[in-house]
Design a protein around this motif. Structure first.
Motif, PDB file in Angstrom:
ATOM      1  N   PHE A  46       0.824  -1.794  -0.031  1.00  0.00           N
ATOM      2  CA  PHE A  46       0.025   0.083   0.030  1.00  0.00           C
ATOM      3  C   PHE A  46       0.896   1.204   0.099  1.00  0.00           C
ATOM      4  O   PHE A  46       0.458   2.041  -0.685  1.00  0.00           O
ATOM      5  N   TRP A  47       1.345   1.119   0.266  1.00  0.00           N
ATOM      6  CA  TRP A  47       3.227   3.022   0.675  1.00  0.00           C
ATOM      7  C   TRP A  47       3.006   2.455  -1.343  1.00  0.00           C
ATOM      8  O   TRP A  47       3.446   3.598  -0.876  1.00  0.00           O
ATOM      9  N   GLY A  85       3.631   6.334  -5.846  1.00  0.00           N
ATOM     10  CA  GLY A  85       3.274   6.007  -7.464  1.00  0.00           C
ATOM     11  C   GLY A  85       4.271   4.965  -7.797  1.00  0.00           C
ATOM     12  O   GLY A  85       5.294   5.264  -9.266  1.00  0.00           O
ATOM     13  N   GLN A  86       4.839   4.069  -7.187  1.00  0.00           N
ATOM     14  CA  GLN A  86       6.351   3.117  -7.832  1.00  0.00           C
ATOM     15  C   GLN A  86       5.456   2.124  -9.281  1.00  0.00           C
ATOM     16  O   GLN A  86       6.454   1.556  -9.616  1.00  0.00           O
TER      17      GLN A  86
END
Length: 53
Positions: free
Chosen positions: A23-24, A29-30
């Motif tokens: 979620f991080w 925006g990964q």
């Protein structure tokens, strides 16, 4: 039998860590650009060794 409870607890904690990391990554925006990495090798310029010649 108590080791089973310990291992189940560890696996749940580890799964939650991976879920939070996912979620991080989504929030930061990964996974926004899915196209460029697949064609990056086709768009690369000449290597530095060839430029020296």
């Amino acid at each position: 039998m108590s080791i089973i409870y310990f291992l189940i607890g560890c696996s749940i904690v580890l799964a939650l860590v991976f879920l939070l990391a996912f979620f991080w990554a989504q929030r930061h925006g990964q996974h926004d650009d899915l196209y460029t990495p697949s064609v990056r090798i086709l768009l690369d310029e000449d290597s530095p060794e060839e430029e020296k010649k």
